[in-house]
Enzyme design. Structure first.
Site, PDB file in Angstrom:
ATOM      1  CB  SER A 265       7.818   3.207  -0.692  1.00  0.00           C
ATOM      2  OG  SER A 265       7.656   2.061  -1.493  1.00  0.00           O
ATOM      3  CG  ASP A 383       2.270  -1.341   3.204  1.00  0.00           C
ATOM      4  OD1 ASP A 383       1.778  -1.511   2.068  1.00  0.00           O
ATOM      5  OD2 ASP A 383       3.407  -0.884   3.395  1.00  0.00           O
ATOM      6  CG  HIS A 411       2.699   1.602   0.584  1.00  0.00           C
ATOM      7  ND1 HIS A 411       3.771   0.878   1.084  1.00  0.00           N
ATOM      8  CD2 HIS A 411       3.190   2.304  -0.468  1.00  0.00           C
ATOM      9  CE1 HIS A 411       4.846   1.128   0.361  1.00  0.00           C
ATOM     10  NE2 HIS A 411       4.535   1.993  -0.578  1.00  0.00           N
TER      11      HIS A 411
END
Length: 472
Positions: A265, A383, A411
């Site tokens: 991320s 995600d 995610h």
């Protein structure tokens, strides 16, 4: 919920943030954990594991060399033009259907058009030839098929060429990278795991344990305000540049000759930053749900712009939303994973400062297109934070990229599918390009005279007259 509301009200009255994480006083390594003071009063917790292994200083394999020659031009109308210049531009990686090396190709990309992306491409299995995503949105294995473009596509490409005026910026890359397999027995290899917003080094527990058992040296830090690192009560302490400087100091402290960066991320942006700062020391990179190659800019209309006390009151709702969007399934197992791995356990002040400090105008598509390091892109199909189109866009821009989509992940895919992620990472770490054998030069011999040729023909008993007549 009532307790959270009372704590938020107390936070507003006292003008102090709740749940401030304070590191331990000692900086000695205990059970693989160290506390590193990157700046006065700014202490980060780092998990550093150096496993016992046989000493093998140099790689056992020869490795391969990849030529990186490309010209990147940005025009004022927002058009990105990438031209692969080298005769052997990634020839070790890209092969046409007839087995010949792919010729030079050019790429035209509209910076504002992110909807048209290529299909996902899988990372090659160990010992197999890799397949990369083509810079024109197609697989490289089909790049040399010889298909003619449609009339509409030709007209569109001609219109794009007409739109170009004077270039705004031009970048030329001309280098060669030696890529070899990184094994756990090599003492010059180090793996860096960097988490994102609201995470901690504990999210990498399965990966750190897996690779440390294989003999790799592993480094995994807590970002400022996360995990057991210090949490300064200054908004400027959580800007992108402040956090990137922390990661740079951590990298300088633990870096080896060949370093592999694994980011998740927001942590992917720090890995990209380090790859630009230390191009010779970064051997490979892994981007897990990192998003598209766009410059960072905080959103004006965001829930994280609310006052800290309001965010603290809404913390149970935010945690529930994170569970819904970050995991493919929402059950007792996933809730326990959040609790055990210290995920989304940051103060409201830190969370608000982190989201508002994501300002990085340099990290645009040109910045990512300049990367010459091999990169593995891992994306969880479910995600809801990062669409798959963004990772596909990243695969189009990067020079050497492998995109792998995990259908059962979201995610937090490294926590949901640890075995699959570990296998992908290990195969990529052991991967090395196959260098084609050198071409044999034609031997330059002296031509025979006419008399010598006629004598050879007479002396050759296999030469028959009927055959010679048939040739006539």
């Amino acid at each position: 919920m009532l307790t959270s509301f009372m704590q938020g009200l107390l936070c507003c009255l006292t003008s102090k943030s709740a749940n401030v994480v304070v590191p331990a006083d000692t900086s000695e390594s205990t059970d693989g954990y160290e506390f590193v003071e990157v700046k006065p009063g700014r202490v980060l917790r780092v998990r550093h594991i150096i496993p016992d292994r046989p000493v093998v200083e140099e790689p056992t394999g020869p490795g391969g060399t990849v030529s990186c020659k490309r010209k990147i031009t940005v025009y004022r109308n927002g058009q990105l033009f990438i031209d692969n210049l080298g005769d052997r531009a990634s020839a070790e990686l890209k092969n046409c259907q007839n087995g010949e090396a792919e010729p030079n190709n050019t790429v035209e990309v509209e910076l504002t058009d992110c909807g048209k992306s290529s299909a996902p491409v899988s990372i090659p299995d160990a010992g197999s030839e890799p397949v990369t995503t083509g810079k024109d949105g197609t697989d490289e294995t089909a790049a040399g098929g010889g298909e003619t473009p449609a009339a509409g596509q030709t007209d569109q490409s001609q219109q794009l060429r007409k739109c170009r005026r004077k270039p705004k910026r031009t970048v030329v890359i001309d280098c060669e990278r030696k890529i070899s397999a990184c094994k756990g027995t090599h003492a010059d290899v180090a793996l860096f795991f960097i988490h994102g917003v609201g995470g901690s080094l504990d999210i990498w527990k399965s990966q750190v344990d897996f690779f440390s058992r294989l003999g790799y040296e592993v480094i995994s830090p807590d970002l400022a305000g996360h995990g057991a690192s210090s949490a300064p009560q200054i908004v400027a302490a959580y800007t992108f540049y402040a956090l990137a400087e922390d990661m740079r100091l951590i990298f300088k402290r633990y870096a080896r000759k060949r370093n592999i960066l694994i980011g998740h991320s927001y942590g992917v942006s720090f890995c990209t930053f380090l790859a630009h700062e230390y191009p010779e020391q970064i051997h490979k990179m892994v981007m897990i749900n990192g998003g598209g190659p766009t410059a960072l800019e905080p959103s004006i209309c965001s829930i994280f712009n609310l006052p800290t006390c309001v965010l603290h009151c809404l913390s149970p709702l935010l945690a529930w939303s994170f569970l819904k969007a970050g995991f493919a399934r929402q059950g007792a197992k996933e809730k326990q994973l959040l609790k055990d791995n210290n995920v989304f356990n940051v103060s409201s002040f830190v969370l608000r400062a982190m989201m508002s400090g994501q300002y990085w105008p340099e990290g645009d598509e040109v910045y990512h297109a300049e990367l010459t390091v091999p990169i593995l892109l891992v994306h969880g199909m479910h995600d809801k934070f990062v669409p798959i189109e963004e990772d596909q866009r990243m695969a189009e821009i990067l020079l050497m990229a492998f995109l792998k989509v995990l259908e059962d992940g979201s995610h937090m895919v490294m926590m949901e599918c640890p075995e699959a992620v570990n296998t992908l990472l290990h195969e990529f770490i052991l991967w090395e390009p196959t260098t084609p054998p050198p071409q044999k030069k034609e031997s330059k011999t002296r031509p025979e005279t006419a008399k010598a040729q006629s004598d050879n023909i007479k002396d050759d008993p296999s030469e028959e007259k009927p055959n010679s007549k048939a040739k006539k």
